[in-house]
Motif scaffolding. Sequence first.
Motif: not given
Length: 235
Positions: A26, A38-39, A42-43, A46, A62, A109, A111, A138
Amino acid sequence: MLTRKQQELLIFIDERLKSDGVSPSFEEMKDALALKSKSGVHRLINALEERAFIRRLPNRARALEVLRLPDALKVAALRPALKLVAQSAPMPAPAAPRPHPHAMLAANDTITVPLHGRIAAGLPLEAMESDRSLSVPAALLGAGDHYALEVSGDSMIDAGIFDGDYALIRRCDDARDGDIVVALIDDADATLKYLHRDHGMIRLDPANASHTPQRYRPEQVRIQGKLAGLLRRYH
């Protein structure tokens, strides 16, 4: 239709898998795309998963697999710019190639998700907002937007949810009977309960024999999300 950032991330993951046999972490993805946190990665992941461009490999920590790429001309146009961005951040030495072309993302990792105060696992508690946040592994979260709530009360202990736990909630406005949901009652009180629809009413069931179910008219209840995971601190 992918956004430019989604395409850049997809190509970056694909090229790292092809060159090293290892998915980028990440942190590497954040640096390569010049994201602030890092969020954001993540988005993007997704979104790519929801659009069936990548998938998370089951039973592996992961791990990502690239299923398909966007139009070849778009890939060719994005690669030079992406490489310039990626080269501006220091990259670790490549890991030893593995037989399988997929790899694990770093298991540590995390988030950051918003921490929206406390949620009652008992009688409804006044809904609280907060500007705090919580770092979450995560691997605990799947696709979708998430937030966290601190559990207050004991009405869900038979479901393994205890006072002081952090409930990880996936945002949604509907749920199936039997789901554990965050229910906002009369736009004022929030509670964590099993959801059931019962003869035109909404029944919110506890998981503790010493508590009784709560019944409301449908217009009194708004679903704010479903339970996705739990975090617990041991003192």
